[in-house]
Scaffold this motif. Structure first.
Motif, PDB file in Angstrom:
ATOM      1  N   VAL A   1      -2.459  22.893 -33.624  1.00  0.00           N
ATOM      2  CA  VAL A   1      -3.326  23.512 -34.891  1.00  0.00           C
ATOM      3  C   VAL A   1      -4.370  24.704 -34.261  1.00  0.00           C
ATOM      4  CG1 VAL A   1      -5.077  21.846 -34.195  1.00  0.00           C
ATOM      5  CG2 VAL A   1      -4.961  22.644 -36.572  1.00  0.00           C
ATOM      6  N   ALA A   2      -4.492  25.507 -35.056  1.00  0.00           N
ATOM      7  CA  ALA A   2      -5.540  26.559 -34.738  1.00  0.00           C
ATOM      8  C   ALA A   2      -6.908  26.365 -35.354  1.00  0.00           C
ATOM      9  CB  ALA A   2      -5.035  27.996 -35.201  1.00  0.00           C
ATOM     10  N   LEU A   3      -7.963  26.083 -34.439  1.00  0.00           N
ATOM     11  CA  LEU A   3      -9.136  25.824 -34.899  1.00  0.00           C
ATOM     12  C   LEU A   3     -10.175  27.069 -35.068  1.00  0.00           C
ATOM     13  CD1 LEU A   3      -9.726  22.727 -32.671  1.00  0.00           C
ATOM     14  CD2 LEU A   3      -9.496  22.573 -35.290  1.00  0.00           C
ATOM     15  N   PHE A   4     -10.856  27.205 -35.970  1.00  0.00           N
ATOM     16  CA  PHE A   4     -11.962  28.297 -35.850  1.00  0.00           C
ATOM     17  C   PHE A   4     -13.465  27.677 -36.362  1.00  0.00           C
ATOM     18  CE2 PHE A   4      -7.704  29.752 -36.958  1.00  0.00           C
ATOM     19  CZ  PHE A   4      -7.603  31.051 -36.016  1.00  0.00           C
ATOM     20  N   ARG A   5     -14.391  28.567 -36.002  1.00  0.00           N
ATOM     21  CA  ARG A   5     -15.718  28.367 -36.311  1.00  0.00           C
ATOM     22  C   ARG A   5     -16.343  29.726 -36.563  1.00  0.00           C
ATOM     23  NH1 ARG A   5     -20.251  26.072 -31.736  1.00  0.00           N
ATOM     24  NH2 ARG A   5     -21.933  26.165 -33.271  1.00  0.00           N
TER      25      ARG A   5
ATOM     26  N   ASP B   1     -21.426  28.547 -38.910  1.00  0.00           N
ATOM     27  CA  ASP B   1     -21.060  27.410 -38.257  1.00  0.00           C
ATOM     28  C   ASP B   1     -20.130  26.495 -39.114  1.00  0.00           C
ATOM     29  OD1 ASP B   1     -21.958  27.342 -35.675  1.00  0.00           O
ATOM     30  OD2 ASP B   1     -24.011  26.773 -36.187  1.00  0.00           O
ATOM     31  N   ARG B   2     -19.259  26.999 -40.092  1.00  0.00           N
ATOM     32  CA  ARG B   2     -18.437  26.580 -40.895  1.00  0.00           C
ATOM     33  C   ARG B   2     -16.924  26.475 -40.016  1.00  0.00           C
ATOM     34  NH1 ARG B   2     -20.290  30.139 -45.157  1.00  0.00           N
ATOM     35  NH2 ARG B   2     -19.159  31.403 -44.061  1.00  0.00           N
ATOM     36  N   LEU B   3     -16.282  25.090 -39.977  1.00  0.00           N
ATOM     37  CA  LEU B   3     -15.162  24.862 -39.278  1.00  0.00           C
ATOM     38  C   LEU B   3     -13.876  24.815 -39.961  1.00  0.00           C
ATOM     39  CD1 LEU B   3     -16.605  21.806 -37.311  1.00  0.00           C
ATOM     40  CD2 LEU B   3     -16.500  24.055 -36.275  1.00  0.00           C
ATOM     41  N   TYR B   4     -12.883  25.352 -39.552  1.00  0.00           N
ATOM     42  CA  TYR B   4     -11.529  25.538 -40.121  1.00  0.00           C
ATOM     43  C   TYR B   4     -10.358  25.071 -39.327  1.00  0.00           C
ATOM     44  CZ  TYR B   4     -14.111  28.583 -43.208  1.00  0.00           C
ATOM     45  OH  TYR B   4     -15.299  29.021 -44.123  1.00  0.00           O
ATOM     46  N   ALA B   5      -9.342  24.753 -39.794  1.00  0.00           N
ATOM     47  CA  ALA B   5      -8.155  24.216 -39.106  1.00  0.00           C
ATOM     48  C   ALA B   5      -6.700  24.583 -39.877  1.00  0.00           C
ATOM     49  CB  ALA B   5      -8.103  22.726 -38.414  1.00  0.00           C
ATOM     50  N   VAL B   6      -5.948  25.281 -39.333  1.00  0.00           N
ATOM     51  CA  VAL B   6      -4.691  25.597 -39.920  1.00  0.00           C
ATOM     52  C   VAL B   6      -3.625  25.396 -38.721  1.00  0.00           C
ATOM     53  CG1 VAL B   6      -5.385  27.172 -41.621  1.00  0.00           C
ATOM     54  CG2 VAL B   6      -4.732  28.124 -39.605  1.00  0.00           C
TER      55      VAL B   6
ATOM     56  N   SER C   1       4.163  33.097 -51.714  1.00  0.00           N
ATOM     57  CA  SER C   1       5.333  31.992 -51.828  1.00  0.00           C
ATOM     58  C   SER C   1       5.152  31.560 -50.106  1.00  0.00           C
ATOM     59  CB  SER C   1       6.591  32.845 -51.746  1.00  0.00           C
ATOM     60  OG  SER C   1       7.093  33.627 -50.626  1.00  0.00           O
ATOM     61  N   VAL C   2       4.342  31.849 -49.347  1.00  0.00           N
ATOM     62  CA  VAL C   2       4.350  31.240 -48.009  1.00  0.00           C
ATOM     63  C   VAL C   2       2.837  30.648 -47.542  1.00  0.00           C
ATOM     64  CG1 VAL C   2       4.572  31.692 -45.351  1.00  0.00           C
ATOM     65  CG2 VAL C   2       5.937  33.021 -47.042  1.00  0.00           C
ATOM     66  N   ARG C   3       2.778  29.401 -47.072  1.00  0.00           N
ATOM     67  CA  ARG C   3       1.529  28.991 -46.563  1.00  0.00           C
ATOM     68  C   ARG C   3       1.760  28.147 -45.310  1.00  0.00           C
ATOM     69  NH1 ARG C   3      -2.048  25.895 -49.710  1.00  0.00           N
ATOM     70  NH2 ARG C   3      -1.562  27.169 -51.573  1.00  0.00           N
ATOM     71  N   VAL C   4       0.521  27.903 -44.676  1.00  0.00           N
ATOM     72  CA  VAL C   4       0.584  27.025 -43.601  1.00  0.00           C
ATOM     73  C   VAL C   4      -0.320  25.933 -43.957  1.00  0.00           C
ATOM     74  CG1 VAL C   4       1.012  28.821 -41.908  1.00  0.00           C
ATOM     75  CG2 VAL C   4      -1.520  28.203 -42.385  1.00  0.00           C
ATOM     76  N   ALA C   5      -0.133  24.898 -43.301  1.00  0.00           N
ATOM     77  CA  ALA C   5      -1.001  23.483 -43.445  1.00  0.00           C
ATOM     78  C   ALA C   5      -2.439  23.730 -43.197  1.00  0.00           C
ATOM     79  CB  ALA C   5      -0.315  22.312 -42.821  1.00  0.00           C
ATOM     80  N   ALA C   6      -3.421  23.325 -43.971  1.00  0.00           N
ATOM     81  CA  ALA C   6      -4.695  23.484 -43.670  1.00  0.00           C
ATOM     82  C   ALA C   6      -5.176  22.005 -43.451  1.00  0.00           C
ATOM     83  CB  ALA C   6      -5.543  24.230 -44.781  1.00  0.00           C
ATOM     84  N   TYR C   7      -6.395  21.814 -42.594  1.00  0.00           N
ATOM     85  CA  TYR C   7      -6.817  20.420 -42.300  1.00  0.00           C
ATOM     86  C   TYR C   7      -8.255  20.459 -42.762  1.00  0.00           C
ATOM     87  CZ  TYR C   7      -2.461  19.938 -39.365  1.00  0.00           C
ATOM     88  OH  TYR C   7      -1.129  20.204 -39.298  1.00  0.00           O
ATOM     89  N   GLU C   8      -8.549  19.134 -43.208  1.00  0.00           N
ATOM     90  CA  GLU C   8     -10.052  18.909 -43.348  1.00  0.00           C
ATOM     91  C   GLU C   8     -10.561  18.792 -41.805  1.00  0.00           C
ATOM     92  OE1 GLU C   8     -13.211  15.847 -45.509  1.00  0.00           O
ATOM     93  OE2 GLU C   8     -10.945  15.730 -45.943  1.00  0.00           O
ATOM     94  N   VAL C   9     -11.792  19.454 -41.622  1.00  0.00           N
ATOM     95  CA  VAL C   9     -12.536  19.394 -40.484  1.00  0.00           C
ATOM     96  C   VAL C   9     -13.735  18.730 -40.381  1.00  0.00           C
ATOM     97  CG1 VAL C   9     -12.834  20.874 -38.278  1.00  0.00           C
ATOM     98  CG2 VAL C   9     -10.859  21.416 -39.950  1.00  0.00           C
ATOM     99  N   ARG C  10     -14.358  18.288 -39.471  1.00  0.00           N
ATOM    100  CA  ARG C  10     -15.780  17.895 -39.567  1.00  0.00           C
ATOM    101  C   ARG C  10     -16.098  17.610 -37.975  1.00  0.00           C
ATOM    102  NH1 ARG C  10     -15.594  11.271 -41.052  1.00  0.00           N
ATOM    103  NH2 ARG C  10     -14.606  10.671 -38.823  1.00  0.00           N
ATOM    104  N   ALA C  11     -17.517  17.882 -37.851  1.00  0.00           N
ATOM    105  CA  ALA C  11     -18.237  17.792 -36.509  1.00  0.00           C
ATOM    106  C   ALA C  11     -18.872  16.789 -36.680  1.00  0.00           C
ATOM    107  CB  ALA C  11     -18.804  19.105 -36.131  1.00  0.00           C
ATOM    108  N   LEU C  12     -18.852  15.719 -35.703  1.00  0.00           N
ATOM    109  CA  LEU C  12     -19.812  14.407 -35.488  1.00  0.00           C
ATOM    110  C   LEU C  12     -20.162  14.248 -34.123  1.00  0.00           C
ATOM    111  CD1 LEU C  12     -17.730  11.772 -37.638  1.00  0.00           C
ATOM    112  CD2 LEU C  12     -20.037  12.949 -38.311  1.00  0.00           C
TER     113      LEU C  12
END
Length: 116
Positions: free
Chosen positions: A45-49, A53-58, A105-116
């Motif tokens: 997974v590729a994580l981004f901030r 301070d928003r977090l993303y993951a694909v 027509s192309v996409r990668v999976a995106a994930y819900e991300v949180r910081a706790l």
């Protein structure tokens, strides 16, 4: 000028099919840069901030080349949508949805991300 890494103690977690998975400390994510992480099933997974301070993951795998490189891509926004551009062929992927902005027509999976 000296920069110091913040020590918040917060953990970055991804929502997977069987629950939340802790990936790393939030302090390891530098705004504007990506980080690759290995998931329990062997995928990457590729994580981004971002600077707000928003977090993303694909998924880290570029579907056009098969290379695991999206974490090393350039980030930006297009029409208010945050994206990462593959460092190889430069296709842009929406960080919120995984949709390719250059080929719908192309996409990668995106994930819900949180910081706790």
């Amino acid at each position: 000028m000296t920069l110091t890494v913040e020590t918040t103690g917060l953990k970055v977690q991804l929502q997977l099919a069987d629950g939340w998975f802790t990936v790393c400390d939030l302090s390891l994510l530098v705004p504007g840069r990506g980080v690759a992480a290995l998931l329990p099933d062997g995928r990457q997974v590729a994580l981004f901030r971002d600077r707000a301070d928003r977090l993303y993951a694909v998924d880290n795998r570029d579907p056009f080349t098969g290379a695991a490189v999206l974490s090393r891509g350039l980030t930006g926004t297009h029409r208010g949508r945050p994206f990462v551009a593959s460092p190889l062929l430069k296709q842009r992927f929406d960080l919120g949805t995984g949709q390719c902005l250059d080929d719908t027509s192309v996409r990668v999976a995106a994930y819900e991300v949180r910081a706790l």
